[in-house]
Design an enzyme around this catalytic site. Sequence first.
Site, PDB file in Angstrom:
ATOM      1  N   PRO A 622      -0.740   3.846  -1.580  1.00 20.76           N
ATOM      2  CG  PRO A 622      -1.233   5.308   0.168  1.00 20.76           C
ATOM      3  CD  PRO A 622      -0.958   5.272  -1.314  1.00 20.76           C
ATOM      4  CD  GLU A 695      10.303 -10.600  -3.264  1.00 20.77           C
ATOM      5  OE1 GLU A 695      11.360 -10.575  -2.628  1.00 20.77           O
ATOM      6  OE2 GLU A 695      10.185 -11.103  -4.396  1.00 20.77           O
TER       7      GLU A 695
END
Lengths: 735, 316
Positions: A622, A695
């Site tokens: 994370p 992305e």
Amino acid sequence: MKFDTPATTNPIDQLKVVGKPTNRIDGPLKTTGLAPYAYERHDVAANQAYGYVVGSAIAKGRIASMKLDEARAAPGVLAIVTADNAGKLGKGNFNTAKLLGGPEVDHYHQAIALVVAETFEQARAAAALVRVEYARGKGAFELAAALGSAVKPPPSFGTEADSSVGDFAGAFAAAPVQLDTRYTTPDHAHAMMEPHASIAAWSGDKLTLWTSNQMIAWSVGDMAKTLGIPRKNIRLDSPYVGGGFGGKLFIRADVLLAALGAKAAARPVKVALPRAFMFNNTPHRPATIQRIRIGATADGKITAIGHESWSGDLPGGGPETAVGQTRLLYAGANRMTAMRLAVLDLPEGNAMRAPGEAPGMMALEVAVDEMAEKLGLDPIRFRIINDTQVDPEKPSRPFSQRQLNECLTIGADKFGWAKRSTTPGASRDGQWLVGMGVAAAFRNNLNGPSAARVRLDKSGVVTVETDMTDIGTGTYTIIAQTAAEMMGLPLDNVVVKLGDSAFPVSAGSGGQWGANSSTAGVYAACVKLREAVAQKLGMNPVDAVFADGKVKAGRQSVALGDAAKDGELVAEDKMDYGDLAEKYQQSTFGAHFVEVGVHAATGEIRIRRMLAVCAAGRILNPKAARSQVIGAMTMGAGSALMEELAVDKRFGFFVNHDLAGYEVPVHADIPHQEVIFLDETDPTTSPMKAKGVGELGICGVGAAVANAVYNATGIRTRNYPITLDKLLDKLPAVA
Amino acid sequence: MKSFTYERVETPAAATAAFAKVKGARFIAGGTNLLDLMKLEIETPAHLIDVSRLALDKIEPTTDGGLRIGAMVRNTDLASDPRVRRDYGLLSRALVAGASGQLRNKATTAGNLLQRTRCPYFYDTNMPCNKRKPGSGCAAIGGFSRLHAIVGASDACIATHPSDMAVAMRALDARVETVDAAGKERSVAVADFYRAPGTTPHLDTVLAPGELITAVTLPKPVGGTHIYQKVRDRASYAFALISVAAIVQKDGSGRVALGGVGHKPWRVEAADADLPRGAKAVTATLLAGAKPSHENAYKLPLVERTLAGVLAQARG
């Protein structure tokens, strides 16, 4: 190993190491300067000389004459490489323009010579003494002016330029509520911190390249093709990359010219592209002109959606695939998309972070905001009404996971969306007009075959070798986490070696395919290593439990390293994929929320806070994933508010070719960012159940900024970047 | 970059004497602009005279109640000087609006005045530029001119002066003190220090070759509310699209100077008298005769709006 059925429970699901917000294992090396980048690898080859690139001063035409005598006579000069003396050169599969131009010139700052000297300063000074006369040719430099000549390009990476479902024209004409708008996005530069740089050394016919590159195997292939030598004679090493964003997917002039310079000077040669060359010598994200049409019923159901995009490139280049996401994001029975490509003689256009998706979503998600307003619907509600759980072009294909609605509603709650004024231009904080905007984030997941080798030594240390790259994304760490989880080891017992073409071929870094693909390859290799360990220890591989540095089966418990006490155990495997990505549409989703302030007098736009809620499969780390998303949000903020390569339409080049002129956001532009990941796994993507996330963060964020500016001011700007000069004449008078 | 020789001098007299001895010499202080220009061969000095250690690094009171700022006082030190912050807030604010902390630590008062335009065509040696190469033409005219001058430009050059500090100094009626090779000292008002581009845009200032800046003097404080509003596309580390430096007195009188609009910090004294009449009147006088390009015409309304905001802010 072949991945052709959805994953079931496997060792990764233990999540003892994977899924933890682990600090980067390469972090201390980076922060102390001990991670050497390509240009700093002083120790890899003795006697390195320096090359300095000469770039073309014209955009289009030919070199009439090139006088080298002054440069040759300059102090320290060892060799000068030009197209005249470089021998026959091919062109790589991934290059559009030649990396060494001459006599024909294809674009401004195309490399036309390399001067090699004893020192950097000597090479640079001598490069300025190369005297070039040009015969200037006529070129096309303006997309808007070239639209008439744009043609339908051939399929790119298997994707057709056009798509059509149902009767778009009829349904749009019949729709009670219609939107027909045009948007433009400018050319963008990758502007990564580390410019392209390489060191080359020959030993007989063997070439070693220390460089900065995202895709090792592609680049070995393209170097072999360009030089006309066998792949096996090339070793390419790129362990650390100071940012790529797609600009380092392919070989560029630095690595080719270093190789040619090293041959000519009979010495190792290092070459870095000067900062100015980052804008006109290397590729950029091409500008687009986009038209979006949406037809809907009065209650907000989309009946027709069309998206067309025009872009330009050098002859043989490809389009910016800006319409791809419109094919998938929203429901609607009648659909069309089309891409058209014009020839432009600007520098080469090519992939930049979320190629196609980033500029496409900048248009689509503003159009959706505009349509919601026409319908009198909250833009979140409008998106939810038009959610689809299947590929709208091929309804038999479900999304493997799609939690877009959840991202939107959770984000709305966390961000305080309910406080947004539904009347644009109505909210004020002192001198600032304040507004909120939302947009969907949407980027597809791609998997690529990826191999790795794992070695176990008697001390219980596992070493992973793969030609995978870490372009600042955290690959070292997630690969170490994967191997540690698989082998039941603490993270400290795993060593990761990357970026060397001598290692097994990975998926590489690009298109947000790297994290899931490369860790899946490591998973496959570790499965083999587990089998080898069990066999060595006389255990049944099915019963063997790898945990706490030990292997246990029944009452037997042995230190993992014991399996290697007679010698290192080595396993290698590659993850290949079946047709799950055809059966299911694998995508990543998110929702971007942005609050902006627009200065009531000056029109300056400043972001106040940003939130992204992302659903992107299992998040392997994370902390690293958050860095990816906030970095992409920052890049998206730049594309919304300031980034634009300014085209000189007479001389045919990008004028603002330095970091003073090409502005990217600084810390002061991004005061507050938050990222929330939904707890999700996608068993169709790989045994890791992960997807790309690098992305996703840039897709849609620019539109969220634009929508926030509209909400703040009531001024809709459809031409990016949204700068104050585009608002001034519509802002209310200064009190 | 061309090879050059280098020496360090200890006194202003030694600096100017050294200049007279070597053809093609340049003074260097912080080097934050000159070194960039040398790397690109826009500046090609044969010899550098390092004046950064001259004992000109003090800020002292003048006999008429003002301040004398040594030429080598660093931008950071000047911006944080308590007297400057108290009496010349405009100057302090302009300084911190410019560059970055690292650059301000290095850049000097004199060097800031002498920094050269950031016109991108000036920086690209493949392009014609009359400022870089007299007579070669101007690529900015008819080119990418969003950042360029709207007033006081010529057919030869539309570059702007990039300094924030100089805009504040112009509004403060600062003077530049110099010494030449003969030891002759003079004092030039900032108002007269910069040249209009005319047909000689390669000459930025009225300094004679070898003339060395020793100090900048500020007249005694004028009071009032000091506002420096710099307008830019990103929040920091960007040159001004335009900037407004204003000193506004309680009675509404005051003075105003602009950055980012011309070849020099832009002030028209007659416009100051219009301040009580508001931004529109002031702007009309300040920018009379403006000849913007299509790409920078936005600067006219931007100046007026920014000034209106500044005046509103000054009124509280």
